[in-house]
Design an enzyme around this catalytic site. Sequence first.
Site, PDB file in Angstrom:
ATOM      1  N   GLU A  56     -18.609  33.545  52.779  1.00  0.00           N
ATOM      2  CA  GLU A  56     -17.664  33.380  51.680  1.00  0.00           C
ATOM      3  C   GLU A  56     -17.948  32.068  50.953  1.00  0.00           C
ATOM      4  O   GLU A  56     -18.583  31.152  51.496  1.00  0.00           O
ATOM      5  CB  GLU A  56     -16.231  33.372  52.241  1.00  0.00           C
ATOM      6  CG  GLU A  56     -15.110  33.107  51.248  1.00  0.00           C
ATOM      7  CD  GLU A  56     -15.049  34.089  50.087  1.00  0.00           C
ATOM      8  OE1 GLU A  56     -16.039  34.157  49.319  1.00  0.00           O
ATOM      9  OE2 GLU A  56     -14.021  34.762  49.935  1.00  0.00           O
TER      10      GLU A  56
ATOM     11  N   ARG B 139     -14.987  37.517  60.749  1.00  0.00           N
ATOM     12  CA  ARG B 139     -14.244  38.586  60.069  1.00  0.00           C
ATOM     13  C   ARG B 139     -15.170  39.591  59.390  1.00  0.00           C
ATOM     14  O   ARG B 139     -14.852  40.783  59.322  1.00  0.00           O
ATOM     15  CB  ARG B 139     -13.250  37.997  59.067  1.00  0.00           C
ATOM     16  CG  ARG B 139     -13.841  37.096  57.981  1.00  0.00           C
ATOM     17  CD  ARG B 139     -12.708  36.356  57.286  1.00  0.00           C
ATOM     18  NE  ARG B 139     -13.125  35.564  56.132  1.00  0.00           N
ATOM     19  CZ  ARG B 139     -13.578  34.318  56.184  1.00  0.00           C
ATOM     20  NH1 ARG B 139     -13.696  33.714  57.358  1.00  0.00           N
ATOM     21  NH2 ARG B 139     -13.895  33.658  55.080  1.00  0.00           N
TER      22      ARG B 139
ATOM     23  N   HIS C 257     -17.967  39.045  51.989  1.00  0.00           N
ATOM     24  CA  HIS C 257     -16.729  38.410  51.550  1.00  0.00           C
ATOM     25  C   HIS C 257     -16.499  38.609  50.056  1.00  0.00           C
ATOM     26  O   HIS C 257     -17.431  38.940  49.307  1.00  0.00           O
ATOM     27  CB  HIS C 257     -16.782  36.925  51.881  1.00  0.00           C
ATOM     28  CG  HIS C 257     -17.123  36.668  53.316  1.00  0.00           C
ATOM     29  ND1 HIS C 257     -16.178  36.467  54.294  1.00  0.00           N
ATOM     30  CD2 HIS C 257     -18.333  36.621  53.957  1.00  0.00           C
ATOM     31  CE1 HIS C 257     -16.773  36.301  55.463  1.00  0.00           C
ATOM     32  NE2 HIS C 257     -18.077  36.382  55.283  1.00  0.00           N
TER      33      HIS C 257
ATOM     34  N   HIS D 162     -14.768  42.346  53.861  1.00  0.00           N
ATOM     35  CA  HIS D 162     -14.111  42.403  55.170  1.00  0.00           C
ATOM     36  C   HIS D 162     -12.633  42.758  55.044  1.00  0.00           C
ATOM     37  O   HIS D 162     -11.996  42.546  54.004  1.00  0.00           O
ATOM     38  CB  HIS D 162     -14.258  41.067  55.904  1.00  0.00           C
ATOM     39  CG  HIS D 162     -13.574  39.921  55.219  1.00  0.00           C
ATOM     40  ND1 HIS D 162     -12.216  39.730  55.255  1.00  0.00           N
ATOM     41  CD2 HIS D 162     -14.065  38.909  54.477  1.00  0.00           C
ATOM     42  CE1 HIS D 162     -11.893  38.651  54.579  1.00  0.00           C
ATOM     43  NE2 HIS D 162     -13.001  38.136  54.086  1.00  0.00           N
TER      44      HIS D 162
END
Length: 237
Positions: free
Chosen positions: A87, A60, A189, A9
């Site tokens: 993440e 995100r 991520h 991202h």
Amino acid sequence: MAKLVLIRHGQSEWNALNLFNGWVDTKLSDKGIDQAKEAGELLAAEGIQFDQAYTSVLTRAITTLHLALEEAGQLFIPEAKSWRLNERHYGALQGQNKAEAAEKWGDEQVHIWRRSYDVLPPLLDSYEETVEVQGTTYPAFDRRYADVPEGELPLGENLKITLERVLPFWESDISKDLKAGKNVVIAAHGNSLRALAKHLEHISDDDILNLEIANGQPLVYDLDDNLEVISKKTLSK
């Protein structure tokens, strides 16, 4: 032969503030929006036609996927979201300034927590503690994780645990699309993508410390029928 594209991202609001982000659901910064769009421009120039998209359940990553696909003219393709692509959870470090953490625990220790394969960060003591630290952003109190057994929700993760979390979704969904010859894009991520790269490239526990995936720079793999890497390259301007 199938193509797999990994996109980290764009810069998040907390990235810009130098804070540990993890599972806290922050948005892209203005720079991050530009990076996501640039990723889409790079994909358009590369001419890859995607059949399926995957992303995490964090804003995100989802926003990055949508902006990139829009720029590439492929916003219409099917997409699936999974918490398994989130993440890495940074435990008690989440929300802390990285520079201040280095002053408190030392640069070397913080580097080990951030980059090592099997060393855990300081863990949250309990699910209740997360309410004080993160409000309703912790998964135990967030409806996007309502179907996940509480015992699978982390109080902190290293890359090893992140890989163990990602692999079941890789096996159940992503790998099947690739073996069927579909071109797949994953917007996720830094650490969930490092985990996938480790698996794909058979990177050792020691060497994975040196792998960095840049924000908004698509990593393109050509894979054979057994999902072994034939070639890879990073797209950049």
